[in-house]
Motif scaffolding. Sequence first.
Motif, PDB file in Angstrom:
ATOM      1  N   MET A 234      31.983  44.717  41.985  1.00  0.00           N
ATOM      2  CA  MET A 234      33.487  43.760  42.492  1.00  0.00           C
ATOM      3  C   MET A 234      34.603  43.802  42.554  1.00  0.00           C
ATOM      4  N   SER A 235      35.216  43.519  43.406  1.00  0.00           N
ATOM      5  CA  SER A 235      36.277  43.743  43.966  1.00  0.00           C
ATOM      6  C   SER A 235      36.962  41.976  44.202  1.00  0.00           C
ATOM      7  N   ILE A 236      38.818  42.203  43.578  1.00  0.00           N
ATOM      8  CA  ILE A 236      39.378  41.092  42.935  1.00  0.00           C
ATOM      9  C   ILE A 236      40.846  40.547  44.035  1.00  0.00           C
ATOM     10  N   ILE A 237      40.916  40.588  44.887  1.00  0.00           N
ATOM     11  CA  ILE A 237      42.490  40.084  45.330  1.00  0.00           C
ATOM     12  C   ILE A 237      42.993  39.575  44.563  1.00  0.00           C
ATOM     13  N   VAL A 238      44.565  39.857  43.604  1.00  0.00           N
ATOM     14  CA  VAL A 238      45.139  39.091  43.232  1.00  0.00           C
ATOM     15  C   VAL A 238      46.340  38.807  43.568  1.00  0.00           C
TER      16      VAL A 238
ATOM     17  N   THR B 264      37.512  46.369  40.882  1.00  0.00           N
ATOM     18  CA  THR B 264      38.432  46.824  41.216  1.00  0.00           C
ATOM     19  C   THR B 264      39.253  45.392  41.221  1.00  0.00           C
ATOM     20  N   MET B 265      40.947  45.970  41.013  1.00  0.00           N
ATOM     21  CA  MET B 265      41.504  44.556  41.246  1.00  0.00           C
ATOM     22  C   MET B 265      42.610  45.244  41.979  1.00  0.00           C
ATOM     23  N   PHE B 266      42.949  44.292  43.101  1.00  0.00           N
ATOM     24  CA  PHE B 266      44.756  44.977  43.627  1.00  0.00           C
ATOM     25  C   PHE B 266      44.926  43.514  43.556  1.00  0.00           C
ATOM     26  N   PHE B 267      46.377  44.106  43.275  1.00  0.00           N
ATOM     27  CA  PHE B 267      47.713  43.305  42.695  1.00  0.00           C
ATOM     28  C   PHE B 267      48.392  43.206  44.071  1.00  0.00           C
ATOM     29  N   THR B 268      48.600  42.506  44.617  1.00  0.00           N
ATOM     30  CA  THR B 268      49.579  42.205  45.673  1.00  0.00           C
ATOM     31  C   THR B 268      50.292  40.982  45.930  1.00  0.00           C
ATOM     32  N   PHE B 269      51.608  41.414  46.557  1.00  0.00           N
ATOM     33  CA  PHE B 269      52.530  39.780  46.014  1.00  0.00           C
ATOM     34  C   PHE B 269      52.945  39.000  44.659  1.00  0.00           C
ATOM     35  N   TYR B 270      52.652  38.331  44.653  1.00  0.00           N
ATOM     36  CA  TYR B 270      52.905  37.605  43.736  1.00  0.00           C
ATOM     37  C   TYR B 270      52.572  38.095  42.254  1.00  0.00           C
ATOM     38  N   GLY B 271      51.003  37.998  42.849  1.00  0.00           N
ATOM     39  CA  GLY B 271      50.291  39.101  41.855  1.00  0.00           C
ATOM     40  C   GLY B 271      50.768  40.271  41.064  1.00  0.00           C
TER      41      GLY B 271
ATOM     42  N   CYS C   7      49.995  47.194  44.775  1.00  0.00           N
ATOM     43  CA  CYS C   7      50.452  46.971  46.258  1.00  0.00           C
ATOM     44  C   CYS C   7      51.119  47.900  46.533  1.00  0.00           C
ATOM     45  N   GLN C   8      51.147  49.085  47.245  1.00  0.00           N
ATOM     46  CA  GLN C   8      52.746  49.625  47.255  1.00  0.00           C
ATOM     47  C   GLN C   8      53.694  48.939  48.394  1.00  0.00           C
ATOM     48  N   MET C   9      53.162  47.839  49.376  1.00  0.00           N
ATOM     49  CA  MET C   9      54.027  47.852  50.081  1.00  0.00           C
ATOM     50  C   MET C   9      54.776  46.589  50.026  1.00  0.00           C
TER      51      MET C   9
ATOM     52  N   GLY D   5      48.650  52.747  34.083  1.00  0.00           N
ATOM     53  CA  GLY D   5      47.008  52.577  34.495  1.00  0.00           C
ATOM     54  C   GLY D   5      46.458  51.929  36.046  1.00  0.00           C
ATOM     55  N   PRO D   6      47.369  51.030  36.254  1.00  0.00           N
ATOM     56  CA  PRO D   6      47.281  51.105  37.506  1.00  0.00           C
ATOM     57  C   PRO D   6      47.426  52.540  38.722  1.00  0.00           C
ATOM     58  N   VAL D   7      46.427  52.476  39.396  1.00  0.00           N
ATOM     59  CA  VAL D   7      47.435  53.469  40.605  1.00  0.00           C
ATOM     60  C   VAL D   7      47.913  52.803  42.249  1.00  0.00           C
ATOM     61  N   LEU D   8      48.870  52.884  42.981  1.00  0.00           N
ATOM     62  CA  LEU D   8      48.868  52.834  43.281  1.00  0.00           C
ATOM     63  C   LEU D   8      48.439  52.757  45.112  1.00  0.00           C
ATOM     64  N   GLY D   9      48.313  51.771  45.939  1.00  0.00           N
ATOM     65  CA  GLY D   9      47.631  51.987  46.824  1.00  0.00           C
ATOM     66  C   GLY D   9      47.598  50.772  47.849  1.00  0.00           C
ATOM     67  N   GLY D  10      46.988  51.244  49.416  1.00  0.00           N
ATOM     68  CA  GLY D  10      47.485  49.542  50.074  1.00  0.00           C
ATOM     69  C   GLY D  10      46.293  48.836  50.333  1.00  0.00           C
ATOM     70  N   ALA D  11      46.610  48.185  51.470  1.00  0.00           N
ATOM     71  CA  ALA D  11      45.521  47.457  52.161  1.00  0.00           C
ATOM     72  C   ALA D  11      44.685  48.515  52.527  1.00  0.00           C
ATOM     73  N   ALA D  12      44.819  50.022  53.015  1.00  0.00           N
ATOM     74  CA  ALA D  12      43.495  50.771  53.525  1.00  0.00           C
ATOM     75  C   ALA D  12      42.813  50.648  52.019  1.00  0.00           C
ATOM     76  N   THR D  13      43.484  50.909  50.907  1.00  0.00           N
ATOM     77  CA  THR D  13      42.697  51.385  50.167  1.00  0.00           C
ATOM     78  C   THR D  13      41.739  49.983  49.117  1.00  0.00           C
ATOM     79  N   TYR D  14      42.297  49.088  49.257  1.00  0.00           N
ATOM     80  CA  TYR D  14      41.663  47.895  49.144  1.00  0.00           C
ATOM     81  C   TYR D  14      40.469  47.655  49.531  1.00  0.00           C
TER      82      TYR D  14
END
Length: 170
Positions: A16-20, A46-53, A131-133, A148-157
């Motif tokens: 499962m992946s979650i965009i936060v 996998t949780m992808f934390f972007t913008f306000y998340g 999210c690196q961006m 704990g979290p790793v850096l990545g971008g949209a392509a990683t997610y």
Amino acid sequence: MSTQTAGADLANNKSMSIIVTKGSLDWAYPPFILATTAAAMGLNVTMFFTFYGLALLKKKLNLGVTPLGNPAMEMPMMGMHIGMPNIASAIPGVDAAATVMMKNLIKKKGVASIEELREMALEADVNMIACQMTMDLFEYTKDDMIEGPVLGGAATYIETATKSDINLFI
């Protein structure tokens, strides 16, 4: 069970992946509860934390709630559920009062804090991607974030999402 068999079992687990995308107190609960529950059920999460998340990964959390734009927000008070009209959010101090009320309700009902849920997610090997961006956009550094979290971008997610059985946007 051999290491090779354990690795094969892990590779065959559902995922499962979650965009936060939201970083307020009330919006922080769904992704962490779903992630920790799914991980406890054996899913690779996998949780992808972007913008306000992304703020949910900061070492120091200062989460609040706002009833603005949320007509479904009803708080149990005086034996009933009371909603707050949007216009009330324009009054200074209403957001702070709503935050205090929510934090008191969470404590009273014995609900885990976001810090506790976040730690549970890390202990359950939930893969967290910052999210690196967004890090660059809001001028955060790795020192601002928990370990704990790793850096990545949209392509990683997207690489993760295309392989996931379940994809959630929260």
